[in-house]
Design an enzyme around this catalytic site. Structure first.
Site, PDB file in Angstrom:
ATOM      1  N   HIS A   1       0.837  -1.206   0.000  1.00 33.90           N
ATOM      2  CA  HIS A   1       0.000   0.000   0.000  1.00 33.90           C
ATOM      3  C   HIS A   1       0.872   1.257   0.000  1.00 33.90           C
ATOM      4  CE1 HIS A   1      -4.119  -1.653   0.798  1.00 33.90           C
ATOM      5  NE2 HIS A   1      -3.367  -2.704   0.999  1.00 33.90           N
TER       6      HIS A   1
ATOM      7  N   ASP B   1      -5.778   6.155   1.212  1.00 41.12           N
ATOM      8  CA  ASP B   1      -5.757   4.768   0.755  1.00 41.12           C
ATOM      9  C   ASP B   1      -7.178   4.201   0.791  1.00 41.12           C
ATOM     10  OD1 ASP B   1      -3.699   2.320   0.505  1.00 41.12           O
ATOM     11  OD2 ASP B   1      -5.423   1.667   1.682  1.00 41.12           O
TER      12      ASP B   1
HETATM   13 BR1  BUP Z   1       8.064  -9.497  -0.673  1.00 46.73          BR
HETATM   14  C1  BUP Z   1       8.888  -8.135  -1.636  1.00 46.73           C
HETATM   15  N1  BUP Z   1      10.864  -7.157  -2.468  1.00 46.73           N
HETATM   16  O1  BUP Z   1      10.999  -9.109  -1.382  1.00 46.73           O
HETATM   17  P1  BUP Z   1       2.413  -6.135  -4.088  1.00 46.73           P
HETATM   18  C2  BUP Z   1       8.169  -7.103  -2.158  1.00 46.73           C
HETATM   19  N2  BUP Z   1       8.807  -6.095  -2.822  1.00 46.73           N
HETATM   20  O2  BUP Z   1      10.782  -5.211  -3.590  1.00 46.73           O
HETATM   21  P2  BUP Z   1       1.101  -6.854  -1.665  1.00 46.73           P
HETATM   22  C3  BUP Z   1      10.171  -6.108  -2.988  1.00 46.73           C
HETATM   23  O3  BUP Z   1       6.901  -4.679  -2.529  1.00 46.73           O
HETATM   24  P3  BUP Z   1       1.707  -6.191   0.965  1.00 46.73           P
HETATM   25  C4  BUP Z   1      10.293  -8.188  -1.798  1.00 46.73           C
HETATM   26  O4  BUP Z   1       8.346  -5.002  -5.741  1.00 46.73           O
HETATM   27  C5  BUP Z   1       6.178  -4.445  -4.745  1.00 46.73           C
HETATM   28  O5  BUP Z   1       6.481  -3.138  -5.154  1.00 46.73           O
HETATM   29  C6  BUP Z   1       7.440  -5.308  -4.722  1.00 46.73           C
HETATM   30  O6  BUP Z   1       3.460  -5.095  -3.527  1.00 46.73           O
HETATM   31  C7  BUP Z   1       8.010  -4.955  -3.369  1.00 46.73           C
HETATM   32  O7  BUP Z   1       2.103  -7.077  -2.877  1.00 46.73           O
HETATM   33  C8  BUP Z   1       5.737  -4.400  -3.293  1.00 46.73           C
HETATM   34  O8  BUP Z   1       3.009  -6.976  -5.118  1.00 46.73           O
HETATM   35  C9  BUP Z   1       4.684  -5.455  -2.963  1.00 46.73           C
HETATM   36  O9  BUP Z   1       1.199  -5.357  -4.513  1.00 46.73           O
HETATM   37  O10 BUP Z   1       2.081  -6.424  -0.556  1.00 46.73           O
HETATM   38  O11 BUP Z   1       0.484  -8.154  -1.345  1.00 46.73           O
HETATM   39  O12 BUP Z   1       0.181  -5.732  -1.898  1.00 46.73           O
HETATM   40  O13 BUP Z   1       1.362  -7.539   1.505  1.00 46.73           O
HETATM   41  O14 BUP Z   1       2.919  -5.575   1.569  1.00 46.73           O
HETATM   42  O15 BUP Z   1       0.525  -5.244   0.988  1.00 46.73           O
END
Ligand code: BUP
Length: 442
Positions: free
Chosen positions: A18, A116
């Site tokens: 987020h 958000d």
């Molecule tokens: Br894990 C991970 N490295 O190892 P999503 C995530 N990311 O750069 P969701 C890393 O976090 P949450 C890691 O590149 C993306 O920009 C990735 O967002 C970065 O997942 C972000 O893909 C993750 O939308 O994450 O499920 O929304 O659970 O943290 O809300």
């Protein structure tokens, strides 16, 4: 706003998925000369999130930081609740009365709020009371936004009956089994309507839900939907590669398009997850909160597994710089949990995604990724705590299938070009961002 510099107050939520898109928008707006303040709700869910905020303010010193301290929750009342993000949301809901004075007391006057999606039910009423326009940043797919917009209407039609499959008019049918579990709990619905919705997607990948939302087919008079993605990173890349010397060295030794990069999936099968024969990188996640993993791969997977895949499979814990990783020529596909940021990042780099949804909106994102021609979805693999154990053979077969899918690779290559076109001058996302900024300026 009569052409004066707008002052936008951002109210982010929690979770890296987020925070990342909202930080990118903050950076973009600040660079466009917009006056920006950011409500930093404390304590953050993790030390990593706290450092992430600090990094934003260090990189963009003109952005104002407005701290808001949450009232502590009654520990006894929430003794059985384990989800740190739910606890955080609940604490914010109970401390929300602090937001009114923050907005009303800000100097210069706040001319717009961007919050958000998870906070809309808290923030929109305050913005309305103070007559400040309130926009939502939707950090996931427009496909999910379409479901989100339609869902309250669906519930009304149900008149208290059991939730079943949901037909989103003019878009798709979502089987009950793919609904984000949070939608089954009406108390958690994020239904308040804002004055506009910014979505981290681009028109090429999700034409049907966007047309339905914009054409009023889902909700007549739905607020404007601005597609503004794929959002550009807000931190300057300081080092070449992923920033992890060992990982870079290992990647450098792999042939082009040979590695499946995985930044999320839980250890589905500990015995044969490498059975597809390709070199692979497995980033093992064992905690819900990012960057808090302490478990050692050998303890989670067993030393035997690591021995068997030695030289071909690299298992690392917790976190890698995913965007840098996806740009590496050795990465031939990405087995991902289905976060929309991840799907967009992969498509921008022309890497096909195999989505193994885990929870929340991941199945909707998987539908969107398949529809966009940027990925495949392992539809019958278990999710959200159901006890279906995916076998190593199933994983291997699907990985082989995606790696060999030249049609998919070609359509991802097109999506990559379209992603670049969307954010280049004159592209759909470029025009939307400028239209939105023009609206802020009034
Ligand atoms: Br894990 C991970 N490295 O190892 P999503 C995530 N990311 O750069 P969701 C890393 O976090 P949450 C890691 O590149 C993306 O920009 C990735 O967002 C970065 O997942 C972000 O893909 C993750 O939308 O994450 O499920 O929304 O659970 O943290 O809300």
């Amino acid at each position: 706003n009569g052409g004066a510099t707008p002052h936008v107050l951002f109210i982010p939520s929690a979770g890296i998925g987020h925070l990342t898109p909202v930080f990118r928008v903050i950076a973009g707006f600040s660079s466009q000369g917009i006056d920006v303040s950011v409500v930093t709700v404390l304590p953050t869910v993790s030390a990593a999130e706290s450092a992430y905020f600090d990094g934003l303010f260090a990189d963009y010193p003109v952005v104002r930081r407005v701290d808001m301290h949450l009232l502590p929750l009654d520990a006894a009342e929430f003794a059985t609740t384990e989800d740190p993000f739910f606890l955080r949301w609940e604490a914010l809901r109970r401390s929300v009365h602090q937001l009114g004075p923050i907005v009303a007391g800000a100097a210069p006057r706040v001319t717009a709020i961007i919050t958000d999606i998870t906070l809309t039910s808290c923030v929109v009423p305050i913005a309305r009371e103070l007559s400040v326009p309130c926009h939502v940043l939707f950090p996931t797919a427009a496909t999910m936004l379409a479901l989100n917009a339609h869902y309250p209407i669906y519930l009304d039609q149900l008149e208290g009956g059991p939730v079943g499959d949901v037909d989103v008019p003019g878009v798709f049918r979502v089987p009950r089994s793919s609904l984000p579990p949070a939608l089954l709990d009406v108390n958690k619905l994020f239904t308040k309507q804002a004055d506009g919705v910014l979505v981290n997607t681009f028109d090429y990948v999700e034409p049907a839900p966007l047309a339905a939302l914009r054409g009023g087919k889902i909700v007549p008079g739905y607020p404007p939907v601005y597609t503004i993605g794929p959002l550009k990173p807000h931190t300057a890349a300081t080092k070449a590669g992923t920033g992890d010397g060992l990982l870079d060295e290992w990647l450098g030794r792999q042939p082009a398009r040979s590695v499946r990069g995985a930044a999320r999936p839980d250890p589905g099968n500990r015995r044969r997850a490498g059975g597809h024969g390709y070199p692979f990188l497995w980033v093992l996640k064992t905690t819900k909160v990012d960057r808090e993993d302490t478990a050692e791969p050998a303890d989670v997977l067993g030393g035997g597994f690591l021995e068997r895949v030695r030289g071909r499979g690299l298992v690392t814990k917790g976190w890698v710089e995913q965007e840098a990783l996806l740009k590496h020529p050795a990465v031939g596909m990405f087995l991902s949990h289905g976060g929309w940021n991840s799907a967009l990042e992969a498509s921008s780099d022309g890497v096909p995604v195999l989505v193994w949804p885990q929870l929340d909106d991941h199945r909707l994102n998987a539908m969107a990724a398949v529809g966009a021609g940027i990925g495949e979805w392992a539809e019958d693999w278990g999710w959200d705590g159901d006890d279906r154990l995916v076998t190593g053979e199933e994983i291997a077969a699907k990985v082989k299938e995606v790696m060999a899918d030249e049609k998919l690779r070609a359509s991802v290559a097109v999506a990559r070009e379209e992603a670049a076109r969307a954010v280049a001058e004159g592209g759909t996302s470029y025009r939307n961002i400028h239209e939105f900024i023009a609206k802020l300026k009034g």
